[in-house]
Design an enzyme around this catalytic site. Structure first.
Site, PDB file in Angstrom:
ATOM      1  N   HIS A 103      37.616  40.568  31.411  1.00  0.00           N
ATOM      2  CA  HIS A 103      36.353  40.440  32.132  1.00  0.00           C
ATOM      3  C   HIS A 103      35.229  40.938  31.232  1.00  0.00           C
ATOM      4  O   HIS A 103      35.447  41.769  30.355  1.00  0.00           O
ATOM      5  CB  HIS A 103      36.405  41.237  33.435  1.00  0.00           C
ATOM      6  CG  HIS A 103      37.138  40.519  34.527  1.00  0.00           C
ATOM      7  ND1 HIS A 103      36.846  40.685  35.852  1.00  0.00           N
ATOM      8  CD2 HIS A 103      38.146  39.612  34.481  1.00  0.00           C
ATOM      9  CE1 HIS A 103      37.646  39.915  36.584  1.00  0.00           C
ATOM     10  NE2 HIS A 103      38.454  39.264  35.776  1.00  0.00           N
ATOM     11  N   ASN A 157      35.008  37.361  34.953  1.00  0.00           N
ATOM     12  CA  ASN A 157      35.739  36.835  33.803  1.00  0.00           C
ATOM     13  C   ASN A 157      34.829  36.468  32.633  1.00  0.00           C
ATOM     14  O   ASN A 157      33.670  36.114  32.830  1.00  0.00           O
ATOM     15  CB  ASN A 157      36.464  35.559  34.229  1.00  0.00           C
ATOM     16  CG  ASN A 157      37.376  35.801  35.398  1.00  0.00           C
ATOM     17  OD1 ASN A 157      38.466  36.311  35.244  1.00  0.00           O
ATOM     18  ND2 ASN A 157      36.918  35.463  36.600  1.00  0.00           N
ATOM     19  N   ARG A 169      39.909  29.438  41.025  1.00  0.00           N
ATOM     20  CA  ARG A 169      40.537  30.455  41.873  1.00  0.00           C
ATOM     21  C   ARG A 169      39.800  31.795  41.718  1.00  0.00           C
ATOM     22  O   ARG A 169      39.072  32.222  42.604  1.00  0.00           O
ATOM     23  CB  ARG A 169      42.033  30.596  41.493  1.00  0.00           C
ATOM     24  CG  ARG A 169      42.879  31.275  42.569  1.00  0.00           C
ATOM     25  CD  ARG A 169      42.729  32.776  42.604  1.00  0.00           C
ATOM     26  NE  ARG A 169      43.018  33.382  41.301  1.00  0.00           N
ATOM     27  CZ  ARG A 169      42.717  34.648  41.021  1.00  0.00           C
ATOM     28  NH1 ARG A 169      42.146  35.420  41.911  1.00  0.00           N
ATOM     29  NH2 ARG A 169      42.978  35.126  39.809  1.00  0.00           N
ATOM     30  N   ASP A 170      39.925  32.415  40.570  1.00  0.00           N
ATOM     31  CA  ASP A 170      39.320  33.729  40.325  1.00  0.00           C
ATOM     32  C   ASP A 170      37.801  33.659  40.513  1.00  0.00           C
ATOM     33  O   ASP A 170      37.184  34.580  41.064  1.00  0.00           O
ATOM     34  CB  ASP A 170      39.666  34.138  38.883  1.00  0.00           C
ATOM     35  CG  ASP A 170      39.491  35.617  38.620  1.00  0.00           C
ATOM     36  OD1 ASP A 170      38.680  36.244  39.310  1.00  0.00           O
ATOM     37  OD2 ASP A 170      40.149  36.136  37.701  1.00  0.00           O
ATOM     38  N   CYS A 225      32.772  40.496  40.788  1.00  0.00           N
ATOM     39  CA  CYS A 225      33.835  41.458  40.980  1.00  0.00           C
ATOM     40  C   CYS A 225      33.319  42.441  42.010  1.00  0.00           C
ATOM     41  O   CYS A 225      32.215  42.947  41.884  1.00  0.00           O
ATOM     42  CB  CYS A 225      34.113  42.139  39.641  1.00  0.00           C
ATOM     43  SG  CYS A 225      35.217  43.516  39.833  1.00  0.00           S
ATOM     44  N   HIS A 276      43.677  38.535  29.976  1.00  0.00           N
ATOM     45  CA  HIS A 276      42.709  38.114  30.997  1.00  0.00           C
ATOM     46  C   HIS A 276      41.583  39.155  31.002  1.00  0.00           C
ATOM     47  O   HIS A 276      41.701  40.195  31.635  1.00  0.00           O
ATOM     48  CB  HIS A 276      43.443  38.038  32.345  1.00  0.00           C
ATOM     49  CG  HIS A 276      42.590  37.661  33.515  1.00  0.00           C
ATOM     50  ND1 HIS A 276      42.836  36.552  34.279  1.00  0.00           N
ATOM     51  CD2 HIS A 276      41.500  38.252  34.073  1.00  0.00           C
ATOM     52  CE1 HIS A 276      41.939  36.470  35.255  1.00  0.00           C
ATOM     53  NE2 HIS A 276      41.118  37.499  35.160  1.00  0.00           N
TER      54      HIS A 276
HETATM   55 ZN    ZN Z   1      39.556  37.706  36.488  1.00  0.00          ZN
END
Ligand code: ZN
Length: 318
Positions: free
Chosen positions: A219, A259, A18-19, A250, A217
């Site tokens: 990065h 991430n 997803r991310d 990003c 979470h």
């Molecule tokens: Zn992320």
């Protein structure tokens, strides 16, 4: 700080499908996504965020949520989650209720980021989620709330811990058994992370919400991702989100990485004697596979260097 205070095992949610896929410039073919999720589910990863129900015109990379969910295997012991922006997204997801186990609801802690992301004020977002989350709970889904820009905002700078905390408590009271804190553009540092989680854990306990799972979470935008993981571990955090291959750029600043890589995280934890349940060589194979699909090298360190092979080393240097 005594090392024995670190947790003996941690839970990891793989968010690459997803991310990661959402933030890569390419749109990955649905067949490849299904194949990669199925491979990830065989590595020992027990939590995988597989797609999102954000409007397809906003995120075309994930417009095949229905096809991905219907295509993937449903192995026992693996919990699939989907990212949900609002009530409408939840209603669409519920049509495939038996294909996933968890819903992740998100908003940003800073006004500008939230407005740019979902075109709403923070208050509008949290009030909407407070109405939506109970519907998800009612449907028997485990609910996680994720707060973006928890450690800093690329537009506003400092984000007060109190603002993040207020949102986290409202998410938990609305029915989220897990609250995730996103360092969306890699602005956190380890000292800040320790203070942050110390404050947040304490307040959750005081509010009678001490059972809420608190998830980090991070990065790796500025190379501080794993240092921040250690800082969180030292505050007793034992739940993390990461992305295989270090997938996931990003948009702000352009070209930045996203991430922390799941392989790097799992390798570090393994070397520290912390159990993850993930078979690292198998996971590296899956990351090599996604690298092939994208046709370019990915950022993960362990994908390039391989895991440390102690047996091999001691044979060479007895
Ligand atoms: Zn992320």
């Amino acid at each position: 700080m005594a090392l024995e205070n670190l947790p003996s095992s941690v839970r990891i949610r793989e968010v690459g499908p997803r991310d990661g896929f959402q933030n890569e410039p390419e749109v990955i073919a649905t067949g490849d996504k299904v194949r990669l999720v199925n491979l990830l589910a065989k590595t020992g990863l027990k939590r995988i965020e597989v797609t999102s129900f954000v409007r397809p015109d906003v995120i075309p990379q994930l417009s095949d949520a229905v096809e991905v969910l219907t295509g993937i295997d449903r192995p026992e012991g693996v919990s699939y989650s989907v990212l949900i922006p609002n009530r409408r997204g939840l209603e669409n997801a519920l049509e495939l209720r038996d294909r996933f186990d968890e819903t992740n609801f998100f908003l940003s802690a800073s006004e500008t980021h939230n407005r740019k992301n979902v075109n709403r004020s923070v208050e509008e977002s949290i009030s909407g989620l407070e109405e939506t989350i109970p519907v998800s709970v009612e449907a028997g889904l485990r609910c996680e709330g994720v707060i973006s820009t928890s450690f800093g905002c690329p537009y506003e700078g400092d984000v007060p811990v109190e603002n993040v905390l207020a949102l986290a408590l409202r998410l938990a009271r609305a029915g989220c058994v897990e609250v995730g804190f996103g360092d969306t553009t890699g602005m956190a540092n380890p000292v800040q992370v320790r203070r942050f989680f110390s404050t947040v854990r304490e307040r959750f306990k005081q509010e009678g919400l001490g059972d809420t799972e608190l998830t980090a979470h991070f990065h790796d935008t500025r190379g501080q991702g794993l240092a921040n993981v250690l800082a969180a571990l030292e505050e007793g955090i034992d739940s993390f989100e990461s992305s295989f291959g270090e997938l996931g750029g990003c948009p702000v600043p352009p070209g930045a990485t996203g991430n922390i890589a799941s392989e790097d995280l799992i390798s570090m934890l393994g070397e520290m004697g912390i159990e993850t349940g993930v078979d690292l060589p198998k996971l590296i194979e899956v990351s090599a596979e996604v690298q092939k699909v994208l046709g370019r090298p990915l950022g993960s360190h362990v994908l390039k260097a391989g895991p440390i092979d102690w047996k091999d080393l001691s044979e060479r240097n007895p």
